[in-house]
Design a protein around this motif. Structure first.
Motif, PDB file in Angstrom:
ATOM      1  N   VAL A  71       0.698  -1.308   0.047  1.00 61.59           N
ATOM      2  CA  VAL A  71      -0.154   0.071   0.098  1.00 61.59           C
ATOM      3  C   VAL A  71       0.848   1.189  -0.035  1.00 61.59           C
ATOM      4  CG1 VAL A  71      -1.784   1.418   1.446  1.00 61.59           C
ATOM      5  CG2 VAL A  71      -1.964  -1.307   1.160  1.00 61.59           C
ATOM      6  N   PHE A  72       1.953   1.338   0.878  1.00 62.98           N
ATOM      7  CA  PHE A  72       3.035   2.411   0.908  1.00 62.98           C
ATOM      8  C   PHE A  72       4.153   2.320   0.270  1.00 62.98           C
ATOM      9  CE2 PHE A  72       0.277   2.106   4.826  1.00 62.98           C
ATOM     10  CZ  PHE A  72      -0.441   3.219   4.733  1.00 62.98           C
ATOM     11  N   PRO A  73       4.594   3.166  -0.323  1.00 63.43           N
ATOM     12  CA  PRO A  73       6.074   3.295  -0.923  1.00 63.43           C
ATOM     13  C   PRO A  73       7.218   2.939  -0.133  1.00 63.43           C
ATOM     14  CG  PRO A  73       5.232   5.463  -0.832  1.00 63.43           C
ATOM     15  CD  PRO A  73       4.287   4.654  -0.260  1.00 63.43           C
ATOM     16  N   GLN A  74       8.030   2.423  -0.808  1.00 65.22           N
ATOM     17  CA  GLN A  74       9.260   2.053   0.204  1.00 65.22           C
ATOM     18  C   GLN A  74       9.804   3.007   0.758  1.00 65.22           C
ATOM     19  OE1 GLN A  74      11.906  -0.639  -1.890  1.00 65.22           O
ATOM     20  NE2 GLN A  74      10.424  -2.225  -2.173  1.00 65.22           N
ATOM     21  N   ASN A  75       9.873   4.250   0.184  1.00 59.17           N
ATOM     22  CA  ASN A  75      10.722   5.268   0.894  1.00 59.17           C
ATOM     23  C   ASN A  75       9.701   6.260   1.833  1.00 59.17           C
ATOM     24  OD1 ASN A  75       9.013   6.425  -1.059  1.00 59.17           O
ATOM     25  ND2 ASN A  75      10.787   7.785  -2.077  1.00 59.17           N
ATOM     26  N   ARG A  76       8.576   5.610   2.150  1.00 58.67           N
ATOM     27  CA  ARG A  76       7.707   6.343   3.066  1.00 58.67           C
ATOM     28  C   ARG A  76       8.217   6.581   4.395  1.00 58.67           C
ATOM     29  NH1 ARG A  76       1.837   6.911   3.795  1.00 58.67           N
ATOM     30  NH2 ARG A  76       1.571   8.175   5.400  1.00 58.67           N
ATOM     31  N   ARG A  77       8.345   7.923   4.783  1.00 52.66           N
ATOM     32  CA  ARG A  77       8.833   8.264   6.258  1.00 52.66           C
ATOM     33  C   ARG A  77       7.621   8.355   7.172  1.00 52.66           C
ATOM     34  NH1 ARG A  77      14.155   8.654   6.583  1.00 52.66           N
ATOM     35  NH2 ARG A  77      15.286   8.688   4.735  1.00 52.66           N
ATOM     36  N   LEU A  78       7.538   8.124   8.181  1.00 53.22           N
ATOM     37  CA  LEU A  78       6.743   8.181   9.078  1.00 53.22           C
ATOM     38  C   LEU A  78       6.445   9.316   9.899  1.00 53.22           C
ATOM     39  CD1 LEU A  78       6.853   4.252  10.398  1.00 53.22           C
ATOM     40  CD2 LEU A  78       5.438   5.054   8.756  1.00 53.22           C
ATOM     41  N   THR A  79       5.265   9.776  10.433  1.00 53.17           N
ATOM     42  CA  THR A  79       5.357  10.770  11.329  1.00 53.17           C
ATOM     43  C   THR A  79       5.432  10.430  12.798  1.00 53.17           C
ATOM     44  OG1 THR A  79       2.849  10.494  11.609  1.00 53.17           O
ATOM     45  CG2 THR A  79       3.580  11.912   9.909  1.00 53.17           C
ATOM     46  N   GLU A  80       5.491  11.125  13.815  1.00 53.77           N
ATOM     47  CA  GLU A  80       5.355  10.602  15.089  1.00 53.77           C
ATOM     48  C   GLU A  80       4.453   9.848  15.453  1.00 53.77           C
ATOM     49  OE1 GLU A  80       8.077  10.802  18.711  1.00 53.77           O
ATOM     50  OE2 GLU A  80       8.271  11.738  16.601  1.00 53.77           O
ATOM     51  N   PHE A  81       3.215  10.135  15.161  1.00 53.59           N
ATOM     52  CA  PHE A  81       1.992   9.416  15.362  1.00 53.59           C
ATOM     53  C   PHE A  81       2.122   7.763  14.789  1.00 53.59           C
ATOM     54  CE2 PHE A  81      -2.383   7.777  14.932  1.00 53.59           C
ATOM     55  CZ  PHE A  81      -2.705   7.941  16.269  1.00 53.59           C
ATOM     56  N   GLN A  82       2.508   7.886  13.400  1.00 55.03           N
ATOM     57  CA  GLN A  82       2.204   6.676  12.983  1.00 55.03           C
ATOM     58  C   GLN A  82       3.465   5.605  13.231  1.00 55.03           C
ATOM     59  OE1 GLN A  82       3.045   8.295   8.956  1.00 55.03           O
ATOM     60  NE2 GLN A  82       0.776   8.493   8.439  1.00 55.03           N
ATOM     61  N   ALA A  83       4.722   6.375  13.628  1.00 55.22           N
ATOM     62  CA  ALA A  83       5.494   5.466  14.175  1.00 55.22           C
ATOM     63  C   ALA A  83       5.160   4.900  15.614  1.00 55.22           C
ATOM     64  CB  ALA A  83       7.008   6.100  14.376  1.00 55.22           C
ATOM     65  N   LEU A  84       4.635   5.751  16.510  1.00 55.49           N
ATOM     66  CA  LEU A  84       3.969   5.174  17.797  1.00 55.49           C
ATOM     67  C   LEU A  84       3.009   4.030  17.516  1.00 55.49           C
ATOM     68  CD1 LEU A  84       3.734   5.528  20.674  1.00 55.49           C
ATOM     69  CD2 LEU A  84       1.891   7.278  20.139  1.00 55.49           C
ATOM     70  N   MET A  85       2.163   4.119  16.491  1.00 55.09           N
ATOM     71  CA  MET A  85       1.034   3.133  16.173  1.00 55.09           C
ATOM     72  C   MET A  85       1.714   1.893  15.848  1.00 55.09           C
ATOM     73  SD  MET A  85      -1.777   4.367  16.915  1.00 55.09           S
ATOM     74  CE  MET A  85      -1.117   5.089  18.625  1.00 55.09           C
ATOM     75  N   ILE A  86       2.809   1.987  15.025  1.00 62.04           N
ATOM     76  CA  ILE A  86       3.244   0.830  14.342  1.00 62.04           C
ATOM     77  C   ILE A  86       4.145   0.063  15.532  1.00 62.04           C
ATOM     78  CG2 ILE A  86       5.294  -0.091  13.143  1.00 62.04           C
ATOM     79  CD1 ILE A  86       4.224   1.812  11.039  1.00 62.04           C
ATOM     80  N   LEU A  87       5.007   0.715  16.364  1.00 60.03           N
ATOM     81  CA  LEU A  87       5.554   0.166  17.735  1.00 60.03           C
ATOM     82  C   LEU A  87       4.670  -0.361  18.741  1.00 60.03           C
ATOM     83  CD1 LEU A  87       8.598   2.869  18.127  1.00 60.03           C
ATOM     84  CD2 LEU A  87       8.635   0.205  17.121  1.00 60.03           C
ATOM     85  N   LEU A  88       3.615   0.359  18.869  1.00 58.69           N
ATOM     86  CA  LEU A  88       2.708   0.012  19.689  1.00 58.69           C
ATOM     87  C   LEU A  88       1.946  -1.434  19.205  1.00 58.69           C
ATOM     88  CD1 LEU A  88       1.168   0.509  22.419  1.00 58.69           C
ATOM     89  CD2 LEU A  88      -0.618   1.955  21.105  1.00 58.69           C
ATOM     90  N   PHE A  89       1.569  -1.556  18.188  1.00 58.30           N
ATOM     91  CA  PHE A  89       1.040  -2.890  17.354  1.00 58.30           C
ATOM     92  C   PHE A  89       2.093  -3.854  17.769  1.00 58.30           C
ATOM     93  CE2 PHE A  89       1.237  -5.950  13.871  1.00 58.30           C
ATOM     94  CZ  PHE A  89      -0.060  -6.415  14.084  1.00 58.30           C
ATOM     95  N   ASP A  90       3.547  -3.637  17.485  1.00 58.48           N
ATOM     96  CA  ASP A  90       4.368  -4.544  17.630  1.00 58.48           C
ATOM     97  C   ASP A  90       4.539  -5.122  19.307  1.00 58.48           C
ATOM     98  OD1 ASP A  90       5.095  -4.740  15.194  1.00 58.48           O
ATOM     99  OD2 ASP A  90       6.736  -3.395  15.284  1.00 58.48           O
ATOM    100  N   LEU A  91       4.480  -4.105  20.136  1.00 62.93           N
ATOM    101  CA  LEU A  91       4.584  -4.322  21.471  1.00 62.93           C
ATOM    102  C   LEU A  91       3.287  -5.155  21.984  1.00 62.93           C
ATOM    103  CD1 LEU A  91       6.133  -3.504  24.097  1.00 62.93           C
ATOM    104  CD2 LEU A  91       4.482  -1.531  24.399  1.00 62.93           C
TER     105      LEU A  91
END
Length: 462
Positions: A71-91
C-alpha cells in the motif's frame, strides 16, 4: 538558513525521521524469530502450545507487513504518531504471544525491550515515555494473567515467585535504563550532527566571502583604466563647456559617478584580489582582520604582539585561511559580547609555536560548565548576564563550537579558563578578570616559510 528554535537544526523537530521500510524489515526478523521459537518449542521440546492462537498472532504481523509493503511506497517516512502506532502494534502482538506462552516464565519476554529502545533512538521523549509506560503495564498484566506452559508429561511449568518477580523487575529496569541510555546517546549524536552542519555552513560562507572579495578586487583592477578615462574625458568636457551650464553640469555628473563607481568597487574589494600574495599576512594583520567587525561596538579592543623565548623579533607571516579568520572572529565576538569595557588580544610566538590569547573583563565562564565549553548546544555564560549584555540572546553554544571545530581543523589546540575567581567581589578582581581563550598552533601548521615560492596565480574570468 535558520539555526534557531524554529529552524532546520531544531533538536525537537524530528518528524519524518523513521522510514517505514526499516520497521517492516525489523518486523520480518521478529516474525522469523517467533515462528522458529514456536516450532522448536512445540516439536523439539514437546511443550504444548495453543498453536492456532500463536500462529494467528504471528499471522497478524505478517498481514500488517504485507499491507504496508504493497500500500505504501518503500521510501515512506513515518510521522511521530504513525511510528508510535506501529511500535504499539508490535508491543501488543508480543505481549499477546507472552500471554499464550507462559508470561514471564517465557525467557523471550526480554524482547519487550526492543520497541521502547527503537522509540528512544528515533522518536521524541513524549512518545518514548508513553510507549515505555504501556510496555511496563502489559508486562505486569502478563505476569499475573497468562496461559501456563504445559510440558510433554502434562505438568505445567512453574517457577518460584521470587524468580518471576526478579525477572519482572529486571525487565522493568531494562526498559528504563535502555530507554534513558539510548535517548541520551541519540541526543548527543543529533546535537553533534547539527553542530557539524552549522560549522560547515559557516566555513562555506567564509570561503564564499573570501572568493567574492577576490573577484570584486580583480574587477576593480580591470575597470580602473576605463573609469580613469571616463573621469579624464568628463573633466575636459566640463572645462570646454564652461559657457554652457546645463551641459557642464552633465559632464561633472559623469565625473562624479565615475568616482562613485571607483569607491564602490574599492570598498567591495577590501578582502583583496585572488592573488597568492594576499593569502598570507603578518599575524597582527590577521588578528585585526578577524576583530574588525567587533572593534566599533562600544568596547575597547587592545592588541599586544610580542615574541617569547626563542622567537624572532619580526612578526611571523601566517596563512589567511578562512577557518582561522572565522574561528578567531567568533571567539572575539564572544569576548566583546560579555566584556564590561575591554578585550585584550595577545599574540605570542616562539620558534615552534604560535599562541593567541583572548581575554575580557566580564564575569567569566560559570565554573559548573567550564569543562564542557566548546560542546554544541551548551550555554557559555550566565543567563542573566547574557540577557543584560545581549538583549534577546539565547545562545546554544554553536558559536564557540564552530570556532573550536574550525580552529582545530587548522591544527590548533584550544583551552578555556577564567582569569580570576568568578566569586570574587568587583573591587578584588584584577583588570583582566573575565574569560580566557588560548589558541595554540604548531609553527608548521600556520606559518609561511620565508622566501618560499608562492606558486602560479589563477586567472580570474570576469
Amino acid at each position: 538558513m535558520i539555526l534557531g528554535p524554529d529552524g532546520i537544526l531544531n533538536r525537537d523537530t524530528r518528524g519524518d525521521w523513521v522510514r517505514l521500510r526499516t520497521l517492516i524489515l525489523l518486523r520480518w526478523m521478529a516474525v522469523a524469530g517467533q515462528l522458529a521459537a514456536i516450532v522448536v518449542t512445540d516439536w523439539y521440546l514437546g511443550v504444548r502450545l495453543p498453536m492456532g492462537l500463536c500462529f494467528m498472532a504471528v499471522g497478524a504481523s505478517v498481514i500488517a507487513n504485507v499491507i504496508a509493503t504493497f500500500v505504501f511506497p518503500q521510501n515512506r517516512r513515518l510521522t511521530e504518531f504513525q511510528a508510535l502506532m506501529i511500535l504499539l502494534f508490535d508491543l501488543t502482538q508480543l505481549s499477546f504471544l507472552l500471554f499464550l506462552t507462559g508470561g514471564l516464565t517465557n525467557p523471550f519476554a526480554l524482547l519487550i525491550l526492543a520497541p521502547v529502545t527503537i522509540s528512544a533512538l528515533a522518536l521524541e521523549l513524549r512518545t518514548t515515555v508513553i510507549l515505555g509506560a504501556i510496555a511496563i503495564g502489559l508486562l505486569t498484566f502478563t505476569a499475573y494473567f497468562h496461559l501456563p506452559l504445559i510440558l510433554a508429561d502434562g505438568s505445567s511449568l512453574s517457577v518460584p515467585r521470587m524468580f518471576e518477580f526478579g525477572f519482572w523487575l529486571a525487565i522493568v529496569i531494562g526498559i528504563l535504563f535502555l530507554g534513558l541510555y539510548s535517548r541520551r546517546v541519540a541526543i548527543e549524536i543529533r546535537s553533534m550532527s547539527d553542530a557539524l552542519l552549522a560549522t560547515q555552513m559557516a566555513l562555506d560562507r567564509e570561503q564564499k566571502l573570501t572568493d567574492l572579495g577576490g573577484v570584486v578586487a580583480a574587477a576593480a583592477h580591470e575597470l580602473g583604466t576605463p573609469l580613469a578615462t571616463i573621469k579624464l574625458v568628463s573633466s575636459e568636457l566640463a572645462e570646454e563647456l564652461a559657457e554652457q551650464p546645463a551641459l557642464r553640469d552633465d559632464a561633472e555628473l559623469i565625473r562624479e559617478q565615475a568616482d562613485r563607481c571607483r569607491d564602490i568597487l574599492r570598498s567591495m574589494g577590501r578582502a583583496g584580489k585572488d592573488d597568492l600574495q594576499m593569502r598570507q599576512a603578518p599575524l597582527g594583520e590577521v588578528l585585526r582582520e578577524a576583530a574588525e567587525p567587533h572593534v566599533g561596538r562600544g568596547k575597547r579592543v587592545e592588541f599586544d604582539l610580542y615574541p617569547s623565548r626563542g622567537g624572532d623579533e619580526r612578526q611571523p607571516v601566517i596563512l589567511r585561511r578562512p577557518e582561522v579568520i572565522h574561528g578567531l572572529r567568533n571567539l572575539i565576538q564572544n569576548a566583546v559580547d560579555f566584556a564590561r569595557s575591554t578585550v585584550w588580544i595577545d599574540g605570542e610566538w616562539t620558534g615552534d609555536r604560535i599562541a593567541i590569547r583572548i581575554v575580557d573583563d566580564g564575569e567569566g565562564y560559570p565554573p559548573a560548565i567550564i569543562g564542557r565549553i566548546g560542546d554544541p548546544f551548551v550555554r557559555q555564560r550566565r543567563a542573566e548576564e547574557s540577557q543584560s549584555r545581549r538583549p534577546g540572546y539565547e545562545g546554544m553554544g554553536l558559536g564557540l563550537f564552530i570556532a573550536k571545530t574550525l580552529l582545530e581543523r587548522s591544527g590548533a589546540e584550544l583551552s578555556f579558563a577564567n582569569a580570576a575567581d568568578p566569586f570574587l567581589r568587583s573591587h578584588e578582581r584584577p583588570e583582566r578578570c573575565g574569560a580566557i581563550v588560548e589558541v595554540i598552533w604548531p609553527v608548521d601548521r600556520l606559518v609561511v616559510v620565508r622566501n618560499a615560492p608562492l606558486g602560479e596565480n589563477v586567472l580570474i574570468q570576469t
